[in-house]
Design a protein around this motif. Structure first.
Motif, mmCIF file in Angstrom:
data_model
loop_
_atom_site.group_PDB
_atom_site.id
_atom_site.type_symbol
_atom_site.label_atom_id
_atom_site.label_comp_id
_atom_site.label_asym_id
_atom_site.label_seq_id
_atom_site.Cartn_x
_atom_site.Cartn_y
_atom_site.Cartn_z
ATOM 1 N N ASN A 219 0.888 -1.217 0.030
ATOM 2 C CA ASN A 219 -0.052 0.147 0.171
ATOM 3 C C ASN A 219 1.052 1.281 -0.153
ATOM 4 O O ASN A 219 1.438 1.457 1.221
ATOM 5 N N LYS A 220 1.049 1.882 -1.206
ATOM 6 C CA LYS A 220 2.190 2.868 -1.193
ATOM 7 C C LYS A 220 1.520 4.142 -0.482
ATOM 8 O O LYS A 220 2.484 4.932 0.170
ATOM 9 N N ASP A 221 0.208 4.537 -0.178
ATOM 10 C CA ASP A 221 -0.252 5.385 0.689
ATOM 11 C C ASP A 221 0.397 5.268 2.065
ATOM 12 O O ASP A 221 0.762 6.082 2.589
ATOM 13 N N LEU A 222 0.187 4.075 2.794
ATOM 14 C CA LEU A 222 0.613 3.900 3.858
ATOM 15 C C LEU A 222 2.047 3.986 4.200
ATOM 16 O O LEU A 222 2.678 4.540 5.071
ATOM 17 N N PHE A 223 2.782 3.487 3.135
ATOM 18 C CA PHE A 223 4.377 3.840 3.376
ATOM 19 C C PHE A 223 4.712 5.065 3.338
ATOM 20 O O PHE A 223 5.575 5.841 4.068
ATOM 21 N N ALA A 224 4.003 5.991 2.333
ATOM 22 C CA ALA A 224 4.261 7.375 2.361
ATOM 23 C C ALA A 224 3.820 8.127 3.543
ATOM 24 O O ALA A 224 4.379 8.937 3.874
ATOM 25 N N LYS A 242 7.102 -3.165 12.506
ATOM 26 C CA LYS A 242 7.243 -2.716 13.963
ATOM 27 C C LYS A 242 6.435 -1.248 13.860
ATOM 28 O O LYS A 242 5.373 -1.055 14.771
ATOM 29 N N THR A 243 6.674 -0.339 12.917
ATOM 30 C CA THR A 243 6.250 0.865 12.839
ATOM 31 C C THR A 243 4.870 0.718 12.498
ATOM 32 O O THR A 243 3.876 1.562 13.078
ATOM 33 N N PHE A 244 4.455 -0.332 11.539
ATOM 34 C CA PHE A 244 2.967 -0.333 11.252
ATOM 35 C C PHE A 244 2.176 -0.742 12.481
ATOM 36 O O PHE A 244 1.081 -0.135 12.840
ATOM 37 N N LYS A 245 2.670 -1.736 13.222
ATOM 38 C CA LYS A 245 1.974 -2.193 14.382
ATOM 39 C C LYS A 245 1.611 -1.265 15.377
ATOM 40 O O LYS A 245 0.710 -0.895 15.895
ATOM 41 N N GLU A 246 2.555 -0.227 15.541
ATOM 42 C CA GLU A 246 2.554 0.923 16.626
ATOM 43 C C GLU A 246 1.462 1.652 16.167
ATOM 44 O O GLU A 246 1.002 2.554 16.970
ATOM 45 N N ASN A 247 1.124 1.755 14.823
ATOM 46 C CA ASN A 247 -0.038 2.676 14.549
ATOM 47 C C ASN A 247 -1.127 1.981 14.101
ATOM 48 O O ASN A 247 -1.973 2.681 13.316
ATOM 49 N N PHE A 252 1.235 -7.068 7.705
ATOM 50 C CA PHE A 252 1.518 -7.927 6.613
ATOM 51 C C PHE A 252 0.204 -9.060 6.541
ATOM 52 O O PHE A 252 -0.344 -9.636 7.505
ATOM 53 N N ALA A 253 -0.336 -9.438 5.312
ATOM 54 C CA ALA A 253 -1.327 -10.292 5.072
ATOM 55 C C ALA A 253 -0.677 -11.681 4.305
ATOM 56 O O ALA A 253 -0.225 -11.462 3.067
#
Length: 531
Positions: A219-224, A242-247, A252-253
């Motif tokens: 998901n390019k939007d989330l990475f940006a 780790k960063t995504f989980k914290e937010n 990952f699917a």
């Protein structure tokens, strides 16, 4: 496999692109990418030109099959089977008809041959499910004569007809062709997934992956939004997660068909296994041909080179795979349908085959921009008894891509039926004409043709301009028999769930591999002289 309805494609595409993906250079070589130099095309990488041989020209053209006797040929093309529906509908939006067109043309040339599709096969199933289906079909005498089995995945069962001699005969459907094998790049004729333990070619390649077989759709939007770069390495993906989980983002699917803990997950095939197996190729590539074949893996197992009892790097392979399940996947992953969550922008990365690119490109439910990256590779080792493998990259396009669809002729089906064998070989020759391969891969949209002269699907134009890692042609072996594979998966699951100690797990893994190697040597009659 999900396939979108394509635009109309001309059958006559013989003179189109000529395998640009084999002509790519690279920025260097690590000695593990194969015997051919990547800096310039070999003679096998040039486009196919008709031979001027008068003998070949005189013999060109289709011959009568089975002297005109009726033959019914059952064929399994796995995810490349033609759909029953010829037009897209809301209930059946996916249409794929090129292989039906090819079959119809073949039957016009040979009215005594009837092609039937093996539609009872569990196409979406994993290897063990397909093995169960095939075993039942072979026992009942109803197995297809031509089938897909991931190349040589079931060779210990004695199912495969050797096709090496057939490849040295002309392809009568292509004027001027002296040897059928000349239609394919040389590297495919010795590819470790297409030959058996005795170096007989047992699978005919039809389509190739357009790089790595699988990838991470991001998901390019989330990475940006969170200022993150797509991960290129195994270690980076854990930091990103780790960063995504914290937010509150699902990092990952996993692929939808992976619903249990097992060693045969894609991460050992494309992220972890090649890195560690490639790093010890100086010891395991006994014939020094740049790839590790099955017999070499078996020999290396017998010599303890993959043993977690003898090597820290072997322990580390399993530890990294355990970490994937413990630290990377989200709780409840086994029972979660991530499709809706992905479309809603709640998933940062999802694991899927490159073959799903056409479907994702046409996904009208997704409201964000997506990207596709190769599976991140392990590039750093903690073990002190191994040196990390330096991965080189191509200048543009994949280097010697591996087989996507490869087709076997089943020995139990044809060995006492020469008419059926003749029909099977003839259909495979017709199927692999460049214009037929082109028609199928352009309609499918995300694969490359396995023969020189086949067209590159337009959807892959941007993807083919990327630099691709030259991944070693080696992988970490599991067990070599179905029975021992089941035991290995079970022991791994118990270990991941902390129901087995490290010491117990490593010992059992070693014992299973050794027993399976002994069984494979016996079953496949492998000559161990000199081991």
């Amino acid at each position: 496999m999900v396939i979108r309805k394509p635009n109309k494609v001309s059958v006559a595409i013989l003179g189109a692109a000529c395998l640009a993906w084999t002509l790519t250079g690279c920025s260097g070589t690590n000695g593990n990418a194969g015997p051919s130099s990547p800096s310039a095309p070999s003679s096998s990488q040039a486009s196919v030109e008709p031979s001027a041989s008068p003998e070949a020209s005189a013999s060109a053209g289709p011959k009568q099959i089975a002297e005109g006797r009726p033959v019914t040929l059952s064929v399994d093309l796995h995810g490349w089977m033609p759909t029953l529906n010829k037009e897209a509908t809301p209930e059946n939006p996916n249409v794929f008809q090129s292989t039906q067109v090819i079959a119809d043309e073949f039957m016009k040339l040979h009215p005594n041959v009837t092609i039937e599709w093996a539609r009872t096969k569990p196409v979406g199933g994993l290897q063990n499910e397909v093995a169960e289906w095939l075993t039942t079909q072979v026992a009942a005498g109803t197995a297809p004569a031509i089938t897909f089995t991931w190349g040589n995945a079931y060779q210990e069962r004695g199912w495969y007809e050797s096709l090496s001699a057939d490849l040295d005969t002309p392809n009568e459907y292509m004027p001027g062709n002296e040897k059928w094998r000349e239609l394919f790049p040389d590297y495919l004729m010795t590819h470790r997934e297409l030959v058996d333990a005795h170096q007989n070619l047992v699978a005919i390649p039809f389509a190739l992956y357009s790089g790595p077989p699988t990838g991470y759709y991001i998901n390019k939007d989330l990475f940006a939004k969170y200022g993150l770069q797509p991960p290129k390495t195994w270690a980076e993906q854990f930091e990103v997660a780790k960063t995504f989980k914290e937010n509150g983002i699902i990092p990952f699917a996993p692929w939808g068909f992976f619903k249990k803990i097992e060693l045969s997950h894609w991460n050992i095939q494309f992220s972890v296994g090649p890195a560690y197996a490639g790093a010890i190729m100086d010891k395991t590539d006994y014939n020094k041909d740049g790839q590790i074949e099955l017999a070499e893996n078996i020999r290396a197992v017998k010599q303890g080179l993959y043993s977690p009892l003898e090597h820290e790097y072997a322990k580390e392979v399993y530890t990294e795979l355990k970490k994937f399940y413990k630290d990377f996947l989200s709780p409840g992953w086994q029972d979660t349908d991530y499709t809706k969550l992905w479309n809603e922008g709640k998933v940062a990365m999802k694991e899927e085959g490159v073959w799903a690119l056409p479907a994702e490109n046409g996904n009208m439910e997704r409201q964000f921009e997506f990207g596709l990256i190769p599976p991140p590779l392990v590039t750093e080792f903690a073990a002190k008894d191994i040196e990390p493998l330096k991965i080189e990259f191509t200048e543009k396009g994949p280097f010697q891509p591996g087989p996507d669809l490869s087709l076997n002729v089943l020995k139990p089906v044809v060995e006492n039926n020469p008419d059926l064998r003749e029909a099977a070989i003839a259909f495979l020759k017709f199927l692999t004409l460049p214009e037929n391969v082109s028609m199928a891969v352009v309609e499918q949209g995300a694969a490359l043709g396995a023969v020189r002269g086949s067209e590159i699907p337009p959807l892959l134009n941007d993807w083919m301009n990327n630099q691709f890692p030259i991944v070693p042609k080696a992988n970490w072996p599991g067990a070599f028999t179905d029975e021992q594979s089941v035991l290995m998966h079970k022991e791994f699951e118990l270990w991941v769930l902390d129901k087995s100690s490290d010491e117990t797990f490593f010992k059992k893994i070693n014992d299973i591999q050794q027993k399976s190697a002994d069984a494979a040597i016996t079953n496949m009659k492998i000559d161990t002289t000199g081991w």
